[in-house]
Write an enzyme that holds these catalytic residues in place. Structure first.
Site, PDB file in Angstrom:
ATOM      1  CD  GLU A  56      35.888  36.808  67.422  1.00  0.00           C
ATOM      2  OE1 GLU A  56      36.346  35.664  67.315  1.00  0.00           O
ATOM      3  OE2 GLU A  56      35.668  37.381  68.496  1.00  0.00           O
ATOM      4  CD  GLU A  97      34.912  32.925  64.598  1.00  0.00           C
ATOM      5  OE1 GLU A  97      34.792  32.091  63.692  1.00  0.00           O
ATOM      6  OE2 GLU A  97      34.572  34.121  64.478  1.00  0.00           O
ATOM      7  CB  CYS A 102      38.845  26.840  65.385  1.00  0.00           C
ATOM      8  SG  CYS A 102      39.289  28.514  65.631  1.00  0.00           S
ATOM      9  CB  SER A 122      32.092  23.154  71.156  1.00  0.00           C
ATOM     10  OG  SER A 122      31.024  23.352  72.055  1.00  0.00           O
ATOM     11  CB  VAL A 131      29.018  25.544  73.979  1.00  0.00           C
ATOM     12  CG1 VAL A 131      28.952  26.752  74.911  1.00  0.00           C
ATOM     13  CG2 VAL A 131      29.331  24.287  74.774  1.00  0.00           C
ATOM     14  N   GLY A 132      27.841  26.973  71.374  1.00  0.00           N
ATOM     15  CA  GLY A 132      27.476  28.197  70.650  1.00  0.00           C
ATOM     16  C   GLY A 132      25.993  28.234  70.316  1.00  0.00           C
TER      17      GLY A 132
HETATM   18  C1  UN1 Z   1      41.644  29.691  66.802  1.00  0.00           C
HETATM   19  O1  UN1 Z   1      42.154  28.598  66.594  1.00  0.00           O
HETATM   20  O2  UN1 Z   1      40.631  29.791  67.529  1.00  0.00           O
HETATM   21  O3  UN1 Z   1      44.590  31.871  62.116  1.00  0.00           O
HETATM   22  C2  UN1 Z   1      42.188  30.974  66.287  1.00  0.00           C
HETATM   23  C3  UN1 Z   1      45.095  31.305  63.081  1.00  0.00           C
HETATM   24  C4  UN1 Z   1      45.294  32.086  64.350  1.00  0.00           C
HETATM   25  C5  UN1 Z   1      44.028  32.148  65.143  1.00  0.00           C
HETATM   26  C6  UN1 Z   1      43.394  30.823  65.405  1.00  0.00           C
HETATM   27  N1  UN1 Z   1      45.715  33.421  64.002  1.00  0.00           N
HETATM   28  O4  UN1 Z   1      45.431  30.130  63.047  1.00  0.00           O
END
Ligand code: UN1
Length: 499
Positions: free
Chosen positions: A466, A252, A286, A231, A234-235
């Protein structure tokens, strides 16, 4: 990895060890509450020990030739391939991801392992001419030391692999805290590395919670590099501590990813993409599509079909191949998601489907939440601006392309974005104007590939990426080397700038 009573232990050096305190916590399936494992609950004591083990392993691992380090990753990739189904099943049980998607999660780590392994034969530096005669300059990439890795539960293998594999390839050693919601599949990923010949101490695991284990990893003077997914609050805290201690920090964090659908788009394709982007992995990515920005008459032409398809999606056990949407990871997460929905409706948005706890008897044992479409979400409202991390799609209307871009950009996050249009000029304008680290054209916001940079702008990250080629820079220090073969004292900035 586990002892006779099936407790998942820490891994420090060559050994699986319990906590000094003997403390454990129960890992329960979000599908039916069954016990998946007891997990050792670590503290600063185990972190200190794990960091010492990583430090001790650094000298030997960092001088293994990079191509040979790569060989270990190739072997680990092959082991992960052969263990993919077994790891996927544990992942599905511990955090609720559908089996097919769990296999995809592991596949992403396999792809990353092959990419990282082959990087052992590159790890390029630069050469440049010297300003002096009989002298040259070039750069080398040197490992840094102990890397602290802290990861989230939603990609228990793929996301750790993005950090751990490049860090190892570069010659660093690691202390990793897997997410407490998904430590078992993570430990199986690590086991593949140990079985592939990674020397003891190169990758250590301490299980447990953020305040107890994560904080100790972050604050330890010997973790020179920190790599975190989780989150934004926290980051931020990690960046503060890391900043004070002059650590290198890669973060991230959250997303609020929009899909813009233009009137000229293939609407059937857009519906398919939005359903997958918003409700795949139960919205717990995310990169999940959490805003649908419909331009002009797209609303009238698209929403009914979208809602009908969302309503038909099958909730159920992630181990059942017919399931389309598994449970959310925890009760806390489900009430959080439901809270967003309730407040949006109270604020005047229109619920089109989902939005309530399921009533089917078969779904009562788990933290299920149905695909939810909320229409007429007001710009600037909580649901328009905040990350939900669940199967909730906010529909926002825009009257023009420009307004759609403005809406897309008005959130604090900037991870992924997408536009559906058949107009290449418009698509390219969107590519340039959308404030996000990743933009898709005619594809959903999820599904990044392992060999491309992954990360976001604004509050999503702190400038690192990344995936792809970036991590090999992040996980190394540059050493600049000058070789003077003139046999005389030459003075830079002086000897070649007479007069
Ligand atoms: C994440 O949700 O933290 O692009 C990574 C994507 C996946 C990685 C998601 N390859 O949805």
């Amino acid at each position: 990895m586990t002892n006779a009573s099936s407790t998942l232990l820490h891994h420090i050096g060559a050994d699986d060890v319990p906590s000094d305190s003997g403390a454990v916590f129960a890992l329960r399936s979000p599908t039916n509450g069954s016990l998946v494992a007891q997990v050792a609950r670590g503290s600063g004591v185990e972190v200190d020990r794990a960091v010492a083990s990583a430090r001790a392993a650094f000298d030997a691992w960092s001088v293994v030739p990079a191509p040979a380090r790569g060989e270990v990753l190739f072997r680990a990739a092959a082991l992960l391939q052969s263990r993919k189904d077994a790891i996927a099943e544990v992942m599905a049980r511990e955090m609720g991801k559908r089996l097919e998607e769990a296999r995809g999660d592991i596949q992403e780590a396999i792809d990353t392992a092959y990419y990282a392994g082959s990087e052992g034969r590159r790890l390029f530096g630069h050469t440049a001419p010297s300003e002096l005669s009989d002298k040259m300059g070039f750069t080398l990439r040197r490992p840094i030391g102990v890397v602290g890795v802290i990861t989230a539960w939603n990609f228990p293998v793929a996301v750790p692999s993005w950090k751990i594999l490049p860090a190892l390839l570069c010659g660093n050693t690691i202390v990793w805290k897997p997410a407490e919601e998904a430590p078992a599949s993570g430990a199986m990923f690590a086991q593949a590395l140990w079985d592939a010949g990674l020397p003891p101490g190169a990758l250590n695991i301490v299980h447990g919670f953020g305040e107890e284990v994560g904080a100790a990893i972050v604050a330890h003077p010997d973790t020179r590099v920190l790599a975190f997914t989780g989150s934004t609050p926290v980051g931020r805290a990690i960046a503060e501590t890391g900043g004070r201690m002059l650590k290198r920090v890669s973060l991230e964090m959250g997303g609020k990813n929009p899909v813009i659908v233009m009137p000229d788009a293939d609407l059937g394709l857009a519906v398919d993409g939005v359903l997958w982007g918003a409700f795949g992995t139960a919205g717990q990515r995310c990169t999940a599509t959490s805003r649908l920005i419909v331009v002009g008459d797209v609303h009238a032409r698209m929403i009914a079909t979208l809602v009908e398809r969302a309503k038909a999606m099958r909730l159920g056990d992630p181990l059942d191949a017919a399931t389309e949407v598994g449970p959310l990871v925890s009760e806390a997460q489900r009430s959080r998601v439901h809270g967003f929905v309730e407040r949006a409706i109270a604020a005047g948005a229109t619920l089109r489907c989902g939005g309530g706890l399921p009533t089917e008897p078969s779904l009562q044992g788990g933290w299920f939440y149905p695909p939810t479409v909320i229409d007429e979400v007001a710009r600037g409202s909580e649901l328009a601006m905040s990350e939900v991390f669940g199967p909730v799609l906010a529909v926002i209307r825009a009257s023009s392309f420009d307004e759609a871009i403005e809406i897309a950009n008005e959130v604090p996050f900037g991870l992924s974005s997408s536009i559906y249009t058949r107009d290449v000029n418009q698509a390219m304008r969107a590519v340039h104007r959308l404030q996000s680290g990743i933009t898709y054209v005619n594809a959903p916001t999820i599904g990044a590939e392992a060999h491309f940079p992954f990360g976001g702008v604004k509050d999503t990250g702190n400038g690192h990426r990344e995936g792809g080629w970036g991590p090999y820079e992040f996980f190394t220090e540059i050493k600049t080397v000058y070789i003077d073969y003139s046999g005389t004292l030459q003075r830079a900035q002086i000897d070649n700038r007479e007069g």
